[in-house]
Write a protein that holds these residues in place. Sequence first.
Motif, PDB file in Angstrom:
ATOM      1  N   GLN A  81      69.784  59.514  55.913  1.00  0.00           N
ATOM      2  CA  GLN A  81      68.988  58.698  55.004  1.00  0.00           C
ATOM      3  C   GLN A  81      67.916  57.964  55.807  1.00  0.00           C
ATOM      4  OE1 GLN A  81      71.303  55.954  52.730  1.00  0.00           O
ATOM      5  NE2 GLN A  81      69.554  55.141  51.618  1.00  0.00           N
ATOM      6  N   VAL A  82      66.665  58.109  55.363  1.00  0.00           N
ATOM      7  CA  VAL A  82      65.568  57.474  56.063  1.00  0.00           C
ATOM      8  C   VAL A  82      65.599  55.972  55.815  1.00  0.00           C
ATOM      9  CG1 VAL A  82      63.080  57.352  56.333  1.00  0.00           C
ATOM     10  CG2 VAL A  82      64.173  59.560  55.882  1.00  0.00           C
ATOM     11  N   GLN A  83      65.371  55.236  56.854  1.00  0.00           N
ATOM     12  CA  GLN A  83      65.308  53.778  56.742  1.00  0.00           C
ATOM     13  C   GLN A  83      64.049  53.264  57.411  1.00  0.00           C
ATOM     14  OE1 GLN A  83      69.097  52.418  58.406  1.00  0.00           O
ATOM     15  NE2 GLN A  83      69.872  52.111  56.333  1.00  0.00           N
ATOM     16  N   LEU A  84      63.474  52.233  56.814  1.00  0.00           N
ATOM     17  CA  LEU A  84      62.290  51.574  57.354  1.00  0.00           C
ATOM     18  C   LEU A  84      62.588  50.087  57.465  1.00  0.00           C
ATOM     19  CD1 LEU A  84      59.539  53.202  55.091  1.00  0.00           C
ATOM     20  CD2 LEU A  84      60.125  53.859  57.435  1.00  0.00           C
ATOM     21  N   VAL A  85      62.285  49.524  58.621  1.00  0.00           N
ATOM     22  CA  VAL A  85      62.459  48.089  58.807  1.00  0.00           C
ATOM     23  C   VAL A  85      61.176  47.534  59.409  1.00  0.00           C
ATOM     24  CG1 VAL A  85      63.791  46.262  59.898  1.00  0.00           C
ATOM     25  CG2 VAL A  85      64.940  48.353  59.136  1.00  0.00           C
ATOM     26  N   GLU A  86      60.513  46.649  58.655  1.00  0.00           N
ATOM     27  CA  GLU A  86      59.241  46.080  59.100  1.00  0.00           C
ATOM     28  C   GLU A  86      59.477  44.714  59.737  1.00  0.00           C
ATOM     29  OE1 GLU A  86      57.246  47.665  54.996  1.00  0.00           O
ATOM     30  OE2 GLU A  86      58.806  46.155  55.231  1.00  0.00           O
ATOM     31  N   SER A  87      58.574  44.367  60.627  1.00  0.00           N
ATOM     32  CA  SER A  87      58.604  43.026  61.210  1.00  0.00           C
ATOM     33  C   SER A  87      57.209  42.685  61.726  1.00  0.00           C
ATOM     34  CB  SER A  87      59.621  42.949  62.348  1.00  0.00           C
ATOM     35  OG  SER A  87      59.295  43.867  63.366  1.00  0.00           O
ATOM     36  N   GLY A  88      56.998  41.403  61.981  1.00  0.00           N
ATOM     37  CA  GLY A  88      55.764  40.987  62.625  1.00  0.00           C
ATOM     38  C   GLY A  88      54.786  40.229  61.758  1.00  0.00           C
ATOM     39  N   GLY A  89      55.064  40.065  60.492  1.00  0.00           N
ATOM     40  CA  GLY A  89      54.154  39.304  59.650  1.00  0.00           C
ATOM     41  C   GLY A  89      54.189  37.821  59.963  1.00  0.00           C
ATOM     42  N   GLY A  90      53.260  37.087  59.376  1.00  0.00           N
ATOM     43  CA  GLY A  90      53.236  35.645  59.588  1.00  0.00           C
ATOM     44  C   GLY A  90      51.883  35.063  59.282  1.00  0.00           C
ATOM     45  N   LEU A  91      51.689  33.840  59.724  1.00  0.00           N
ATOM     46  CA  LEU A  91      50.446  33.107  59.510  1.00  0.00           C
ATOM     47  C   LEU A  91      49.583  33.201  60.755  1.00  0.00           C
ATOM     48  CD1 LEU A  91      48.685  31.087  57.894  1.00  0.00           C
ATOM     49  CD2 LEU A  91      50.060  29.248  58.919  1.00  0.00           C
ATOM     50  N   VAL A  92      48.328  33.539  60.561  1.00  0.00           N
ATOM     51  CA  VAL A  92      47.401  33.638  61.676  1.00  0.00           C
ATOM     52  C   VAL A  92      46.055  33.088  61.244  1.00  0.00           C
ATOM     53  CG1 VAL A  92      46.737  36.001  61.064  1.00  0.00           C
ATOM     54  CG2 VAL A  92      46.452  35.215  63.420  1.00  0.00           C
ATOM     55  N   GLN A  93      45.315  32.519  62.175  1.00  0.00           N
ATOM     56  CA  GLN A  93      44.007  31.973  61.867  1.00  0.00           C
ATOM     57  C   GLN A  93      42.968  33.083  61.801  1.00  0.00           C
ATOM     58  OE1 GLN A  93      43.050  28.898  64.688  1.00  0.00           O
ATOM     59  NE2 GLN A  93      44.348  27.396  63.644  1.00  0.00           N
ATOM     60  N   PRO A  94      41.903  32.865  61.050  1.00  0.00           N
ATOM     61  CA  PRO A  94      40.823  33.857  61.023  1.00  0.00           C
ATOM     62  C   PRO A  94      40.321  34.154  62.432  1.00  0.00           C
ATOM     63  CG  PRO A  94      40.514  32.248  59.287  1.00  0.00           C
ATOM     64  CD  PRO A  94      41.669  31.750  60.124  1.00  0.00           C
ATOM     65  N   GLY A  95      40.092  35.438  62.672  1.00  0.00           N
ATOM     66  CA  GLY A  95      39.680  35.870  64.008  1.00  0.00           C
ATOM     67  C   GLY A  95      40.830  36.205  64.928  1.00  0.00           C
ATOM     68  N   GLY A  96      42.030  35.897  64.506  1.00  0.00           N
ATOM     69  CA  GLY A  96      43.204  36.146  65.334  1.00  0.00           C
ATOM     70  C   GLY A  96      43.721  37.571  65.205  1.00  0.00           C
ATOM     71  N   SER A  97      44.804  37.822  65.904  1.00  0.00           N
ATOM     72  CA  SER A  97      45.409  39.161  65.930  1.00  0.00           C
ATOM     73  C   SER A  97      46.883  39.083  65.578  1.00  0.00           C
ATOM     74  CB  SER A  97      45.254  39.783  67.324  1.00  0.00           C
ATOM     75  OG  SER A  97      43.909  39.951  67.661  1.00  0.00           O
ATOM     76  N   LEU A  98      47.374  40.206  65.100  1.00  0.00           N
ATOM     77  CA  LEU A  98      48.786  40.306  64.740  1.00  0.00           C
ATOM     78  C   LEU A  98      49.189  41.759  64.864  1.00  0.00           C
ATOM     79  CD1 LEU A  98      50.684  38.024  63.739  1.00  0.00           C
ATOM     80  CD2 LEU A  98      50.273  38.829  61.400  1.00  0.00           C
ATOM     81  N   ARG A  99      50.424  41.993  65.269  1.00  0.00           N
ATOM     82  CA  ARG A  99      50.944  43.348  65.334  1.00  0.00           C
ATOM     83  C   ARG A  99      52.171  43.475  64.443  1.00  0.00           C
ATOM     84  NH1 ARG A  99      53.320  46.766  70.494  1.00  0.00           N
ATOM     85  NH2 ARG A  99      55.149  45.410  70.106  1.00  0.00           N
ATOM     86  N   MET A 145      59.272  53.997  66.564  1.00  0.00           N
ATOM     87  CA  MET A 145      58.523  52.819  66.137  1.00  0.00           C
ATOM     88  C   MET A 145      57.081  53.181  65.827  1.00  0.00           C
ATOM     89  SD  MET A 145      60.593  50.223  66.201  1.00  0.00           S
ATOM     90  CE  MET A 145      59.429  48.859  66.136  1.00  0.00           C
ATOM     91  N   VAL A 146      56.526  52.548  64.808  1.00  0.00           N
ATOM     92  CA  VAL A 146      55.109  52.659  64.471  1.00  0.00           C
ATOM     93  C   VAL A 146      54.558  51.245  64.407  1.00  0.00           C
ATOM     94  CG1 VAL A 146      53.444  53.327  62.709  1.00  0.00           C
ATOM     95  CG2 VAL A 146      55.346  54.846  63.266  1.00  0.00           C
ATOM     96  N   TYR A 147      53.363  51.074  64.952  1.00  0.00           N
ATOM     97  CA  TYR A 147      52.755  49.740  65.033  1.00  0.00           C
ATOM     98  C   TYR A 147      51.408  49.725  64.326  1.00  0.00           C
ATOM     99  CZ  TYR A 147      56.159  49.575  68.826  1.00  0.00           C
ATOM    100  OH  TYR A 147      57.318  49.647  69.569  1.00  0.00           O
ATOM    101  N   LEU A 148      51.140  48.601  63.687  1.00  0.00           N
ATOM    102  CA  LEU A 148      49.813  48.362  63.125  1.00  0.00           C
ATOM    103  C   LEU A 148      49.236  47.165  63.849  1.00  0.00           C
ATOM    104  CD1 LEU A 148      47.739  49.204  60.938  1.00  0.00           C
ATOM    105  CD2 LEU A 148      48.720  47.396  59.484  1.00  0.00           C
ATOM    106  N   GLU A 149      48.247  47.416  64.672  1.00  0.00           N
ATOM    107  CA  GLU A 149      47.579  46.364  65.427  1.00  0.00           C
ATOM    108  C   GLU A 149      46.392  45.887  64.615  1.00  0.00           C
ATOM    109  OE1 GLU A 149      48.836  45.692  68.700  1.00  0.00           O
ATOM    110  OE2 GLU A 149      47.645  43.848  68.551  1.00  0.00           O
ATOM    111  N   MET A 150      46.365  44.603  64.326  1.00  0.00           N
ATOM    112  CA  MET A 150      45.309  44.025  63.486  1.00  0.00           C
ATOM    113  C   MET A 150      44.564  42.976  64.279  1.00  0.00           C
ATOM    114  SD  MET A 150      47.390  43.721  59.885  1.00  0.00           S
ATOM    115  CE  MET A 150      48.529  42.479  60.523  1.00  0.00           C
ATOM    116  N   ASN A 151      43.287  43.193  64.462  1.00  0.00           N
ATOM    117  CA  ASN A 151      42.438  42.275  65.214  1.00  0.00           C
ATOM    118  C   ASN A 151      41.333  41.720  64.332  1.00  0.00           C
ATOM    119  OD1 ASN A 151      43.800  42.792  67.786  1.00  0.00           O
ATOM    120  ND2 ASN A 151      42.783  44.777  67.756  1.00  0.00           N
TER     121      ASN A 151
END
Length: 130
Positions: free
Chosen positions: A1-19, A81-87
């Motif tokens: 059975q395929v499972q997906l577990v996400e992590s890494g969200g949160g609050l960031v200021q404009p111009g910041g980065s998050l993965r 693992m798969v990552y979404l890098e947001m800058n």
Amino acid sequence: QVQLVESGGGLVQPGGSLRLSCAASGFTSDYYGIGWFRQAPGKEREGVLCISSSDGSAHYGAYADSVKGRFTISRDAAKNMVYLEMNSLKPEDTAVYYCVVDSGPCTGTRENEYRYIELWGQGTLVTVST
């Protein structure tokens, strides 16, 4: 059975980065896509980026012009693992981000066609604000 577990969200200021991270496991096929959709308040879900298991190619969503040059997707196949890098994050990037299992060519993400999405993660909230 395929499972997906996400992590890494949160609050960031404009111009910041998050993965964002997505742990994906349990695949019985070698050909699939792992993508990211997002849903902003009052809007429909839209495909952002997807990476294909076959060759690691990345595919932007049909309505994702606003993230080109700022968001990238990558994978660590050994760790499943798969990552979404947001800058350079902007307030309009505020949304719940969902990791998804897409078709091998990432059709669901590329064409914003939910019927190709085989599994949705639980979602992680990203808030871009001062």
